[in-house]
Motif scaffolding. Structure first.
Motif, PDB file in Angstrom:
ATOM      1  N   SER A  39       0.811  -1.217   0.000  1.00 32.20           N
ATOM      2  CA  SER A  39       0.000   0.000   0.000  1.00 32.20           C
ATOM      3  C   SER A  39       0.845   1.268   0.000  1.00 32.20           C
ATOM      4  O   SER A  39       0.512   2.251  -0.671  1.00 32.20           O
ATOM      5  CB  SER A  39      -0.952  -0.001   1.204  1.00 32.20           C
ATOM      6  OG  SER A  39      -0.248  -0.130   2.419  1.00 32.20           O
ATOM      7  N   TYR A  40       1.957   1.256   0.730  1.00 33.06           N
ATOM      8  CA  TYR A  40       2.828   2.439   0.775  1.00 33.06           C
ATOM      9  C   TYR A  40       3.442   2.704  -0.596  1.00 33.06           C
ATOM     10  O   TYR A  40       3.413   3.838  -1.096  1.00 33.06           O
ATOM     11  CB  TYR A  40       3.917   2.241   1.826  1.00 33.06           C
ATOM     12  CG  TYR A  40       5.017   3.275   1.753  1.00 33.06           C
ATOM     13  CD1 TYR A  40       4.765   4.595   2.116  1.00 33.06           C
ATOM     14  CD2 TYR A  40       6.297   2.944   1.316  1.00 33.06           C
ATOM     15  CE1 TYR A  40       5.763   5.555   2.036  1.00 33.06           C
ATOM     16  CE2 TYR A  40       7.293   3.893   1.231  1.00 33.06           C
ATOM     17  CZ  TYR A  40       7.028   5.196   1.595  1.00 33.06           C
ATOM     18  OH  TYR A  40       8.009   6.138   1.508  1.00 33.06           O
ATOM     19  N   TYR A  41       4.003   1.684  -1.207  1.00 37.08           N
ATOM     20  CA  TYR A  41       4.631   1.845  -2.521  1.00 37.08           C
ATOM     21  C   TYR A  41       3.625   2.342  -3.556  1.00 37.08           C
ATOM     22  O   TYR A  41       3.924   3.231  -4.371  1.00 37.08           O
ATOM     23  CB  TYR A  41       5.234   0.515  -2.971  1.00 37.08           C
ATOM     24  CG  TYR A  41       5.638   0.497  -4.428  1.00 37.08           C
ATOM     25  CD1 TYR A  41       6.828   1.100  -4.837  1.00 37.08           C
ATOM     26  CD2 TYR A  41       4.830  -0.108  -5.392  1.00 37.08           C
ATOM     27  CE1 TYR A  41       7.198   1.098  -6.183  1.00 37.08           C
ATOM     28  CE2 TYR A  41       5.193  -0.112  -6.729  1.00 37.08           C
ATOM     29  CZ  TYR A  41       6.372   0.487  -7.119  1.00 37.08           C
ATOM     30  OH  TYR A  41       6.731   0.494  -8.437  1.00 37.08           O
ATOM     31  N   LEU A  42       2.419   1.798  -3.529  1.00 33.50           N
ATOM     32  CA  LEU A  42       1.425   2.184  -4.514  1.00 33.50           C
ATOM     33  C   LEU A  42       0.972   3.624  -4.320  1.00 33.50           C
ATOM     34  O   LEU A  42       0.784   4.360  -5.302  1.00 33.50           O
ATOM     35  CB  LEU A  42       0.231   1.235  -4.452  1.00 33.50           C
ATOM     36  CG  LEU A  42       0.518  -0.219  -4.846  1.00 33.50           C
ATOM     37  CD1 LEU A  42      -0.720  -1.078  -4.658  1.00 33.50           C
ATOM     38  CD2 LEU A  42       1.025  -0.319  -6.284  1.00 33.50           C
ATOM     39  N   SER A  43       0.795   4.058  -3.072  1.00 33.37           N
ATOM     40  CA  SER A  43       0.399   5.444  -2.818  1.00 33.37           C
ATOM     41  C   SER A  43       1.493   6.410  -3.270  1.00 33.37           C
ATOM     42  O   SER A  43       1.215   7.459  -3.853  1.00 33.37           O
ATOM     43  CB  SER A  43       0.096   5.648  -1.332  1.00 33.37           C
ATOM     44  OG  SER A  43      -1.039   4.910  -0.951  1.00 33.37           O
ATOM     45  N   LYS A  44       2.741   6.041  -3.003  1.00 28.63           N
ATOM     46  CA  LYS A  44       3.867   6.867  -3.429  1.00 28.63           C
ATOM     47  C   LYS A  44       3.938   6.911  -4.963  1.00 28.63           C
ATOM     48  O   LYS A  44       4.200   7.968  -5.553  1.00 28.63           O
ATOM     49  CB  LYS A  44       5.166   6.291  -2.852  1.00 28.63           C
ATOM     50  CG  LYS A  44       6.404   7.135  -3.032  1.00 28.63           C
ATOM     51  CD  LYS A  44       7.526   6.594  -2.162  1.00 28.63           C
ATOM     52  CE  LYS A  44       8.809   7.389  -2.343  1.00 28.63           C
ATOM     53  NZ  LYS A  44       9.488   7.092  -3.619  1.00 28.63           N
ATOM     54  N   GLU A  64      -7.584   6.133  -0.386  1.00 32.96           N
ATOM     55  CA  GLU A  64      -7.636   7.384   0.378  1.00 32.96           C
ATOM     56  C   GLU A  64      -6.243   7.950   0.604  1.00 32.96           C
ATOM     57  O   GLU A  64      -6.043   9.174   0.527  1.00 32.96           O
ATOM     58  CB  GLU A  64      -8.335   7.149   1.720  1.00 32.96           C
ATOM     59  CG  GLU A  64      -9.828   6.943   1.614  1.00 32.96           C
ATOM     60  CD  GLU A  64     -10.490   6.774   2.971  1.00 32.96           C
ATOM     61  OE1 GLU A  64     -11.726   6.836   3.031  1.00 32.96           O
ATOM     62  OE2 GLU A  64      -9.773   6.567   3.981  1.00 32.96           O
ATOM     63  N   SER A  65      -5.283   7.093   0.896  1.00 32.29           N
ATOM     64  CA  SER A  65      -3.899   7.569   1.072  1.00 32.29           C
ATOM     65  C   SER A  65      -3.383   8.200  -0.213  1.00 32.29           C
ATOM     66  O   SER A  65      -2.721   9.240  -0.185  1.00 32.29           O
ATOM     67  CB  SER A  65      -2.985   6.413   1.500  1.00 32.29           C
ATOM     68  OG  SER A  65      -3.298   5.967   2.800  1.00 32.29           O
ATOM     69  N   ALA A  66      -3.682   7.566  -1.337  1.00 29.22           N
ATOM     70  CA  ALA A  66      -3.261   8.115  -2.630  1.00 29.22           C
ATOM     71  C   ALA A  66      -3.905   9.484  -2.864  1.00 29.22           C
ATOM     72  O   ALA A  66      -3.251  10.410  -3.348  1.00 29.22           O
ATOM     73  CB  ALA A  66      -3.626   7.151  -3.744  1.00 29.22           C
ATOM     74  N   TYR A 110      -1.050   2.405  12.036  1.00 29.46           N
ATOM     75  CA  TYR A 110      -0.611   1.587  10.909  1.00 29.46           C
ATOM     76  C   TYR A 110      -1.153   2.250   9.649  1.00 29.46           C
ATOM     77  O   TYR A 110      -2.245   2.836   9.659  1.00 29.46           O
ATOM     78  CB  TYR A 110      -1.204   0.194  11.110  1.00 29.46           C
ATOM     79  CG  TYR A 110      -0.711  -0.922  10.233  1.00 29.46           C
ATOM     80  CD1 TYR A 110       0.468  -0.839   9.502  1.00 29.46           C
ATOM     81  CD2 TYR A 110      -1.442  -2.106  10.160  1.00 29.46           C
ATOM     82  CE1 TYR A 110       0.903  -1.902   8.724  1.00 29.46           C
ATOM     83  CE2 TYR A 110      -1.022  -3.172   9.389  1.00 29.46           C
ATOM     84  CZ  TYR A 110       0.156  -3.059   8.665  1.00 29.46           C
ATOM     85  OH  TYR A 110       0.575  -4.114   7.887  1.00 29.46           O
ATOM     86  N   ILE A 111      -0.423   2.158   8.555  1.00 29.47           N
ATOM     87  CA  ILE A 111      -0.902   2.755   7.308  1.00 29.47           C
ATOM     88  C   ILE A 111      -2.236   2.150   6.889  1.00 29.47           C
ATOM     89  O   ILE A 111      -3.022   2.779   6.178  1.00 29.47           O
ATOM     90  CB  ILE A 111       0.157   2.614   6.189  1.00 29.47           C
ATOM     91  CG1 ILE A 111      -0.149   3.598   5.046  1.00 29.47           C
ATOM     92  CG2 ILE A 111       0.278   1.163   5.733  1.00 29.47           C
ATOM     93  CD1 ILE A 111       0.944   3.735   4.022  1.00 29.47           C
ATOM     94  N   ASN A 112      -2.530   0.952   7.381  1.00 28.96           N
ATOM     95  CA  ASN A 112      -3.820   0.294   7.128  1.00 28.96           C
ATOM     96  C   ASN A 112      -4.903   0.912   7.997  1.00 28.96           C
ATOM     97  O   ASN A 112      -5.555   0.236   8.799  1.00 28.96           O
ATOM     98  CB  ASN A 112      -3.725  -1.207   7.418  1.00 28.96           C
ATOM     99  CG  ASN A 112      -2.758  -1.937   6.525  1.00 28.96           C
ATOM    100  OD1 ASN A 112      -1.736  -1.373   6.120  1.00 28.96           O
ATOM    101  ND2 ASN A 112      -3.043  -3.173   6.211  1.00 28.96           N
ATOM    102  N   SER A 113      -5.088   2.220   7.851  1.00 26.64           N
ATOM    103  CA  SER A 113      -6.086   2.975   8.598  1.00 26.64           C
ATOM    104  C   SER A 113      -6.790   3.925   7.648  1.00 26.64           C
ATOM    105  O   SER A 113      -6.165   4.454   6.722  1.00 26.64           O
ATOM    106  CB  SER A 113      -5.427   3.804   9.724  1.00 26.64           C
ATOM    107  OG  SER A 113      -4.714   2.997  10.622  1.00 26.64           O
ATOM    108  N   PRO A 114      -8.079   4.183   7.875  1.00 29.02           N
ATOM    109  CA  PRO A 114      -8.780   5.132   7.012  1.00 29.02           C
ATOM    110  C   PRO A 114      -8.261   6.555   7.214  1.00 29.02           C
ATOM    111  O   PRO A 114      -7.626   6.865   8.229  1.00 29.02           O
ATOM    112  CB  PRO A 114     -10.236   4.996   7.451  1.00 29.02           C
ATOM    113  CG  PRO A 114     -10.195   4.411   8.816  1.00 29.02           C
ATOM    114  CD  PRO A 114      -8.954   3.577   8.893  1.00 29.02           C
TER     115      PRO A 114
END
Length: 302
Positions: A39-44, A64-66, A110-114
């Motif tokens: 998820s981090y790599y994809l948002s970046k 949402e992070s993206a 955790y990045i796995n948060s809304p």
């Protein structure tokens, strides 16, 4: 499938679009994607991409992070109902209560948060960078949410910190039976066990390596063994086998499947591109709060 792939390719070119897919997505989606990753790599990647339209094949907190990182871009989630049970366990009122009870604690998610949860927190972490970020925080107490298992794993790494772990968890990783891991070890003697830190401490105690999806992929590539036991969502098998065609990977039974990750099909991606449906929108105050949390993670990860 070929006709659909050609339609998707034409629409991507027409609309200046990019398709991103998480490692837990179905194989057909990973094949269709321009980039796969955690998820981090994809948002970046969404933030840094030249494309103005991003089809994010994952679950809502990722999209949402993206959007928080790239507000000027159109972020599409092909299946609106693709959520994350663990992320959805985080209740704002309960988090605010924890903060009142522990006013001196750092609020870490955790990045796995809304996005609404990120907006409340001081910083977010991934399974890959948490061990760098936690010791950089001056606070001795850490309120960690929403994953109690990752929180417990990190607490073991940093005994000088006091962790107050929110009681959330990933059902897919929580439900793994230690008996099944032992069965696999007996069936494949000498095969190392790589497990995701969202698993319980009892499961992690049986592992030779603990890490997130990217870390497991690196471990699998570097390991000399030809047989490996992998304790995470079944979707990672696609990348593992693609990167290591001469190795055999054994996953627990019954299969570790995230039903939300498996909701997206290739037809959903095509429809999202055609209709520009599933657009992610964040209220600006929430977006800025989530952005601050994500940017603090990036700053402390350097």
């Amino acid at each position: 499938m070929r006709a659909l792939t050609e339609k998707v390719s034409a629409l991507k070119k027409e609309k200046n679009a990019l398709i991103l897919a998480h490692y837990y997505q179905p194989a057909e989606i990973q094949e269709l994607a321009d980039f796969t990753g955690d998820s981090y790599y994809l948002s970046k990647t969404a933030k840094e991409a030249r494309e103005s339209l991003i089809v994010f094949c994952g679950v809502r907190f990722m999209a949402e992070s993206a959007k928080a990182l790239a507000p000027q871009k159109m972020i599409l989630l092909p299946v609106a109902g693709a959520s994350c049970p663990m992320a959805d366990m985080a209740v704002l009122e309960e988090i605010e209560t924890l903060k009142r009870l522990h006013p001196a604690a750092a609020l870490v998610c955790y990045i796995n948060s809304p996005a609404r949860v990120k907006a409340l927190c001081q910083v977010c972490v991934t399974s890959a960078n948490a061990e760098k970020i936690i010791p950089a925080l001056p606070e001795r107490e850490i309120i960690f949410l929403p994953d109690k298992n990752l929180g417990a794993f990190l607490a073991g790494k940093f005994p000088d910190k006091k962790f107050i772990n929110y009681p959330g968890y990933c059902p897919v990783h929580q439900d793994v039976k230690t008996e099944e891991i032992l069965r696999l070890k007996n069936a494949h003697p000498g095969a190392p066990v790589a497990a995701h830190p969202e698993c319980t401490q009892e499961t992690l105690a049986l592992a030779d390596f603990v890490g997130g999806t990217e870390a497991i992929l690196r471990f699998a590539k570097a390991a000399p063994e030809k047989e490996m036991i992998i304790v995470t969502e079944e979707g990672l098998r696609y990348a593992l086998e693609k990167q290591n065609p001469r190795k055999n990977f054994h996953f627990p039974q019954p299969p570790m499947l995230c039903q939300d990750m498996k909701k997206t099909g290739s037809q959903d991606v095509l429809l999202a591109l055609e209709r520009e449906s599933g657009q992610i929108a964040l209220e600006e105050g929430m977006r800025l709060g989530a952005l601050r949390c994500l940017e603090e993670m990036l700053r402390l990860s350097v």
